[in-house]
Design a protein around this motif. Structure first.
Motif, PDB file in Angstrom:
ATOM      1  N   THR A 331     -13.483 -30.189   8.058  1.00  0.00           N
ATOM      2  CA  THR A 331     -14.045 -31.543   8.089  1.00  0.00           C
ATOM      3  C   THR A 331     -13.654 -32.251   9.386  1.00  0.00           C
ATOM      4  O   THR A 331     -14.442 -32.985   9.981  1.00  0.00           O
ATOM      5  CB  THR A 331     -13.545 -32.353   6.876  1.00  0.00           C
ATOM      6  N   ASP A 332     -12.426 -32.008   9.835  1.00  0.00           N
ATOM      7  CA  ASP A 332     -11.909 -32.618  11.066  1.00  0.00           C
ATOM      8  C   ASP A 332     -12.733 -32.183  12.278  1.00  0.00           C
ATOM      9  O   ASP A 332     -13.075 -32.993  13.138  1.00  0.00           O
ATOM     10  CB  ASP A 332     -10.437 -32.213  11.233  1.00  0.00           C
ATOM     11  N   VAL A 333     -13.061 -30.894  12.358  1.00  0.00           N
ATOM     12  CA  VAL A 333     -13.874 -30.380  13.473  1.00  0.00           C
ATOM     13  C   VAL A 333     -15.238 -31.077  13.458  1.00  0.00           C
ATOM     14  O   VAL A 333     -15.720 -31.553  14.495  1.00  0.00           O
ATOM     15  CB  VAL A 333     -14.065 -28.846  13.382  1.00  0.00           C
ATOM     16  N   ALA A 334     -15.859 -31.132  12.284  1.00  0.00           N
ATOM     17  CA  ALA A 334     -17.178 -31.772  12.174  1.00  0.00           C
ATOM     18  C   ALA A 334     -17.112 -33.242  12.576  1.00  0.00           C
ATOM     19  O   ALA A 334     -17.973 -33.743  13.302  1.00  0.00           O
ATOM     20  CB  ALA A 334     -17.700 -31.639  10.745  1.00  0.00           C
ATOM     21  N   ASN A 335     -16.061 -33.937  12.131  1.00  0.00           N
ATOM     22  CA  ASN A 335     -15.921 -35.351  12.489  1.00  0.00           C
ATOM     23  C   ASN A 335     -15.686 -35.549  13.980  1.00  0.00           C
ATOM     24  O   ASN A 335     -16.117 -36.548  14.556  1.00  0.00           O
ATOM     25  CB  ASN A 335     -14.789 -35.998  11.677  1.00  0.00           C
ATOM     26  N   ALA A 336     -15.018 -34.595  14.619  1.00  0.00           N
ATOM     27  CA  ALA A 336     -14.817 -34.662  16.077  1.00  0.00           C
ATOM     28  C   ALA A 336     -16.180 -34.652  16.777  1.00  0.00           C
ATOM     29  O   ALA A 336     -16.413 -35.389  17.731  1.00  0.00           O
ATOM     30  CB  ALA A 336     -13.967 -33.488  16.550  1.00  0.00           C
ATOM     31  N   VAL A 337     -17.087 -33.818  16.282  1.00  0.00           N
ATOM     32  CA  VAL A 337     -18.445 -33.733  16.853  1.00  0.00           C
ATOM     33  C   VAL A 337     -19.194 -35.039  16.593  1.00  0.00           C
ATOM     34  O   VAL A 337     -19.806 -35.612  17.491  1.00  0.00           O
ATOM     35  CB  VAL A 337     -19.218 -32.534  16.244  1.00  0.00           C
ATOM     36  N   LEU A 338     -19.136 -35.534  15.357  1.00  0.00           N
ATOM     37  CA  LEU A 338     -19.842 -36.768  14.996  1.00  0.00           C
ATOM     38  C   LEU A 338     -19.262 -37.980  15.718  1.00  0.00           C
ATOM     39  O   LEU A 338     -19.972 -38.942  16.002  1.00  0.00           O
ATOM     40  CB  LEU A 338     -19.796 -36.986  13.479  1.00  0.00           C
ATOM     41  N   ASP A 339     -17.964 -37.922  16.032  1.00  0.00           N
ATOM     42  CA  ASP A 339     -17.316 -39.028  16.769  1.00  0.00           C
ATOM     43  C   ASP A 339     -17.673 -39.001  18.256  1.00  0.00           C
ATOM     44  O   ASP A 339     -17.400 -39.957  18.972  1.00  0.00           O
ATOM     45  CB  ASP A 339     -15.789 -38.957  16.622  1.00  0.00           C
ATOM     46  N   GLY A 340     -18.223 -37.865  18.737  1.00  0.00           N
ATOM     47  CA  GLY A 340     -18.677 -37.814  20.133  1.00  0.00           C
ATOM     48  C   GLY A 340     -17.912 -36.903  21.061  1.00  0.00           C
ATOM     49  O   GLY A 340     -18.025 -37.004  22.280  1.00  0.00           O
ATOM     50  N   SER A 341     -17.121 -35.984  20.515  1.00  0.00           N
ATOM     51  CA  SER A 341     -16.347 -35.076  21.367  1.00  0.00           C
ATOM     52  C   SER A 341     -17.262 -34.126  22.144  1.00  0.00           C
ATOM     53  O   SER A 341     -18.248 -33.630  21.605  1.00  0.00           O
ATOM     54  CB  SER A 341     -15.396 -34.276  20.476  1.00  0.00           C
ATOM     55  N   ASP A 342     -16.932 -33.878  23.419  1.00  0.00           N
ATOM     56  CA  ASP A 342     -17.690 -32.904  24.221  1.00  0.00           C
ATOM     57  C   ASP A 342     -17.207 -31.490  23.966  1.00  0.00           C
ATOM     58  O   ASP A 342     -17.988 -30.545  23.971  1.00  0.00           O
ATOM     59  CB  ASP A 342     -17.518 -33.195  25.719  1.00  0.00           C
ATOM     60  N   ALA A 343     -15.898 -31.349  23.800  1.00  0.00           N
ATOM     61  CA  ALA A 343     -15.321 -30.015  23.664  1.00  0.00           C
ATOM     62  C   ALA A 343     -14.127 -30.048  22.722  1.00  0.00           C
ATOM     63  O   ALA A 343     -13.471 -31.077  22.550  1.00  0.00           O
ATOM     64  CB  ALA A 343     -14.893 -29.489  25.038  1.00  0.00           C
ATOM     65  N   ILE A 344     -13.867 -28.892  22.132  1.00  0.00           N
ATOM     66  CA  ILE A 344     -12.695 -28.692  21.272  1.00  0.00           C
ATOM     67  C   ILE A 344     -11.751 -27.750  22.023  1.00  0.00           C
ATOM     68  O   ILE A 344     -12.178 -26.706  22.516  1.00  0.00           O
ATOM     69  CB  ILE A 344     -13.097 -28.032  19.934  1.00  0.00           C
ATOM     70  N   LEU A 345     -10.482 -28.155  22.138  1.00  0.00           N
ATOM     71  CA  LEU A 345      -9.500 -27.322  22.840  1.00  0.00           C
ATOM     72  C   LEU A 345      -8.614 -26.614  21.817  1.00  0.00           C
ATOM     73  O   LEU A 345      -8.001 -27.257  20.969  1.00  0.00           O
ATOM     74  CB  LEU A 345      -8.662 -28.180  23.785  1.00  0.00           C
ATOM     75  N   LEU A 346      -8.570 -25.294  21.894  1.00  0.00           N
ATOM     76  CA  LEU A 346      -7.720 -24.502  21.004  1.00  0.00           C
ATOM     77  C   LEU A 346      -6.451 -24.105  21.758  1.00  0.00           C
ATOM     78  O   LEU A 346      -6.526 -23.597  22.873  1.00  0.00           O
ATOM     79  CB  LEU A 346      -8.472 -23.255  20.531  1.00  0.00           C
ATOM     80  N   GLY A 347      -5.285 -24.375  21.150  1.00  0.00           N
ATOM     81  CA  GLY A 347      -4.004 -24.070  21.792  1.00  0.00           C
ATOM     82  C   GLY A 347      -3.336 -22.882  21.150  1.00  0.00           C
ATOM     83  O   GLY A 347      -3.639 -21.733  21.452  1.00  0.00           O
ATOM     84  N   ALA A 348      -2.443 -23.170  20.209  1.00  0.00           N
ATOM     85  CA  ALA A 348      -1.709 -22.103  19.516  1.00  0.00           C
ATOM     86  C   ALA A 348      -2.666 -21.126  18.843  1.00  0.00           C
ATOM     87  O   ALA A 348      -2.395 -19.924  18.757  1.00  0.00           O
ATOM     88  CB  ALA A 348      -0.769 -22.714  18.473  1.00  0.00           C
ATOM     89  N   GLU A 349      -3.825 -21.636  18.391  1.00  0.00           N
ATOM     90  CA  GLU A 349      -4.766 -20.801  17.643  1.00  0.00           C
ATOM     91  C   GLU A 349      -5.214 -19.578  18.445  1.00  0.00           C
ATOM     92  O   GLU A 349      -5.448 -18.511  17.885  1.00  0.00           O
ATOM     93  CB  GLU A 349      -6.019 -21.611  17.241  1.00  0.00           C
ATOM     94  N   THR A 350      -5.392 -19.757  19.777  1.00  0.00           N
ATOM     95  CA  THR A 350      -5.816 -18.602  20.595  1.00  0.00           C
ATOM     96  C   THR A 350      -4.658 -18.011  21.397  1.00  0.00           C
ATOM     97  O   THR A 350      -4.639 -16.821  21.668  1.00  0.00           O
ATOM     98  CB  THR A 350      -6.949 -19.001  21.571  1.00  0.00           C
ATOM     99  N   LEU A 351      -3.685 -18.856  21.768  1.00  0.00           N
ATOM    100  CA  LEU A 351      -2.571 -18.388  22.592  1.00  0.00           C
ATOM    101  C   LEU A 351      -1.704 -17.372  21.855  1.00  0.00           C
ATOM    102  O   LEU A 351      -1.463 -16.274  22.335  1.00  0.00           O
ATOM    103  CB  LEU A 351      -1.716 -19.582  23.036  1.00  0.00           C
ATOM    104  N   ARG A 352      -1.248 -17.751  20.634  1.00  0.00           N
ATOM    105  CA  ARG A 352      -0.384 -16.834  19.879  1.00  0.00           C
ATOM    106  C   ARG A 352      -0.912 -16.584  18.469  1.00  0.00           C
ATOM    107  O   ARG A 352      -0.256 -15.993  17.636  1.00  0.00           O
ATOM    108  CB  ARG A 352       1.055 -17.363  19.816  1.00  0.00           C
ATOM    109  N   GLY A 353      -2.131 -17.059  18.218  1.00  0.00           N
ATOM    110  CA  GLY A 353      -2.721 -16.891  16.888  1.00  0.00           C
ATOM    111  C   GLY A 353      -3.163 -15.454  16.641  1.00  0.00           C
ATOM    112  O   GLY A 353      -3.420 -14.693  17.572  1.00  0.00           O
ATOM    113  N   LEU A 354      -3.273 -15.113  15.374  1.00  0.00           N
ATOM    114  CA  LEU A 354      -3.645 -13.744  14.990  1.00  0.00           C
ATOM    115  C   LEU A 354      -5.146 -13.499  15.096  1.00  0.00           C
ATOM    116  O   LEU A 354      -5.584 -12.354  15.173  1.00  0.00           O
ATOM    117  CB  LEU A 354      -3.192 -13.473  13.541  1.00  0.00           C
ATOM    118  N   TYR A 355      -5.934 -14.590  15.121  1.00  0.00           N
ATOM    119  CA  TYR A 355      -7.396 -14.426  15.079  1.00  0.00           C
ATOM    120  C   TYR A 355      -8.106 -15.257  16.157  1.00  0.00           C
ATOM    121  O   TYR A 355      -8.909 -16.140  15.836  1.00  0.00           O
ATOM    122  CB  TYR A 355      -7.920 -14.840  13.690  1.00  0.00           C
ATOM    123  N   PRO A 356      -7.824 -15.007  17.442  1.00  0.00           N
ATOM    124  CA  PRO A 356      -8.413 -15.862  18.487  1.00  0.00           C
ATOM    125  C   PRO A 356      -9.945 -15.856  18.497  1.00  0.00           C
ATOM    126  O   PRO A 356     -10.568 -16.909  18.585  1.00  0.00           O
ATOM    127  CB  PRO A 356      -7.844 -15.290  19.793  1.00  0.00           C
TER     128      PRO A 356
END
Length: 527
Positions: A331-356
């Motif tokens: 829901t948070d990702v969707a609201n970021a888009v509806l609020d007007g975000s241009d891009a989503i930045l992934l940090g730990a999720e891709t840097l050391r995450g198991l499922y980049p």
């Protein structure tokens, strides 16, 4: 400030929710920035990230040396060639970051209600009673009762490697704290945040300058992410430094807002910066939790109206260890888009995450669904009202191109540009169809050699929602003759057809410069 809710006015049909998502060439109009690290630096994984929708690769210099990042970047170049997907490069500075110095990398166990001393004496070993840090001014900055947070680098907040401390006394240069929750500190890098306290460290450190002038110049970085931006002056100084390096005078500066200080000076920072990164992890420590959403909506609205890209961080923390996000995160990702975000930045999720790769794909799918219900009509009216009258020539052309494209239900807007400015202005009005930015290279000289501009401008649009660049053949002169324009337009249309976004009988809106005039035209494709 009323920013309105950007959902469609009419109710969403429940049946449409159950329809399967249709695959398309663009996973979403919203862009995804991926942080490359231990779990995402092989050619194979980076190729997967690019195919899944990553368009900007972030290199974080808070950890590891330039040689390590160079290896990763070389792998990125190979992946770009093999996948034929453009990708921009972002260098993220260390900035005014306090770090726990744990040279032997021993595991440290902290027990609730015990005391721990934070010391600037980096010669000491880190233990359960003593934590050396890289800053000797903490004792002057904090007072009894202040809150200090220590977390694994790119902490997600859910792990047991994060600890809250309360300052009980200041003893010379040491700070004595009460531990508020039991935690185990393990790993290479731990960062320390003092809530709502000014930390007298430079925004651009000597280490940052060295990395930018060597690694940054060598690799002609597209974006500089300026960590811990607190004042507009921080951006001005960074720009002066980049300009002094010559090759990086075109590098765009994204101010990273991470604390109350940056928040207080947000309007001035926005004026100076090329874009904004809302670092919600650190902001979540400085701000009470109930205030975070309000800041997000307000900041994104201001960025949108200024026509400057806004990037949001920390959306799917749980995907660092899990294949699916939580309901709240989706829901948070969707609201970021509806609020007007241009891009989503992934940090730990891709840097050391198991499922980049899966994380990028999942975030792209959620963004794509949110974009379908984005209230473009309301957004367009608000933007036109904010810009006011009389509009500048370019602003008028951009808004007209978007209005025409929506009225004729065009499948794409094609914009010819050399600086990228016209295409960015079109994207500012958030058309519901992709904007193909055809960057026409310009020939320039420094009296020693000739070179073409254009690559920077093309890659820098990879962080802007709805904007997709294509670099035209430099043999086409920049001066517009009708023959030149027709041949470039044919290449652009063929490109769109190859991507599957233009079909026969589609309408296309074209925005181009003819001599001194700018023209918006509608073309209908034949078979």
């Amino acid at each position: 400030m009323h920013s309105g809710h950007l959902l469609l006015e009419e109710p969403i049909r429940m049946a449409s929710i159950l329809e399967p998502s249709k695959p398309s060439f663009f996973s979403a109009m919203t862009k995804i920035v991926g942080t490359l690290g231990p779990k995402s630096r092989s050619v194979e994984v980076i190729s997967g990230c690019l195919k899944a929708g990553m368009s900007v690769a972030r290199f974080d210099f808070s950890w590891c040396d330039p040689d390590y990042h160079q290896e990763t970047l070389e792998n990125l170049k190979i992946a770009i060639k093999s996948t034929k997907k453009l990708c921009a490069v972002m260098l993220d500075t260390v900035g005014a970051e306090m770090q726990v110095v744990n040279k032997s990398e021993t595991t440290i166990t902290l027990q609730e209600s015990d005391e721990v001393v934070i010391t600037p004496d980096q010669g000491q070993e880190a233990t359960s009673d003593l934590l050396p840090i890289n800053f000797d001014g903490l004792a002057q900055s904090v007072k009894k009762g202040d809150t200090i947070f220590i977390g694994q680098y790119l902490f997600t907040g859910s792990e047991t490697t994060s600890v809250w401390l309360e300052v009980s006394e200041v003893n010379g240069k040491d700070v004595v704290c009460i531990i508020k929750n039991s935690a185990t500190l393990s790993g290479r890098l731990f960062t320390l945040h003092a809530s709502q306290v000014h930390i007298d460290l430079p925004t651009l450190t000597e280490k940052d300058k060295e990395v930018i002038s060597t690694w940054g110049v060598k690799n002609k970085i597209d974006f500089l992410s300026l960590s811990y931006t607190r004042h507009a002056e921080d951006v001005r100084q960074a720009r002066e430094f980049l300009s002094s390096l010559g090759d990086l005078s075109q590098t765009q500066i994204f101010a990273k807002i991470e604390n109350i200080e940056g928040l207080t000076h947000f309007d001035e920072i926005l004026q100076e910066a090329d874009g904004i990164i809302l670092s919600r992890g650190n902001l979540g420590i400085d701000l009470p939790p109930e205030k975070v959403f309000l800041f997000q909506k307000s900041a994104l609205y201001k960025c949108n109206m200024a026509g400057k890209p806004a990037v949001l961080t920390r959306v799917v923390d749980s995907m660092t260890d899990n294949l699916r996000p939580t309901r709240a995160e989706a829901t948070d990702v969707a609201n970021a888009v509806l609020d007007g975000s241009d891009a989503i930045l992934l940090g730990a999720e891709t840097l050391r995450g198991l499922y980049p790769v899966e994380t990028i794909y999942t975030v792209g799918r959620i963004c794509s669904e949110a974009e379908k219900v984005f209230n473009q009509d309301l957004y367009f009216k608000k933007t036109v009202k904010f810009v006011g009258e009389p509009m500048t020539h370019l602003e008028s052309i951009a808004s007209s191109a978007v209005r025409a494209a929506i009225k004729v239900k065009a499948s794409i807007i094609i914009c010819f540009t050399s600086s990228g400015r016209a295409a960015r202005l079109i994207a500012k009005y958030r058309p519901i169809m992709p904007v193909l930015s055809v960057v026409i290279p310009r020939l320039k000289t420094n009296q020693l050699k000739w070179s073409f501009t254009g690559a920077f401008e093309a890659r820098q649009s990879l962080i802007i929602r709805g904007l997709f660049p294509m670099l035209a053949d430099p043999r086409h002169p920049a001066e517009s003759t009708s023959a030149t324009n027709e041949s470039i337009l044919k290449v652009a249309l063929d490109h769109g057809k190859a991507l599957g976004i233009i079909k026969s009988h589609d309408r296309v809106v074209v925005c181009q410069k003819l001599g001194d005039a700018s023209v918006v035209k509608i073309i209908e494709l034949e078979d």
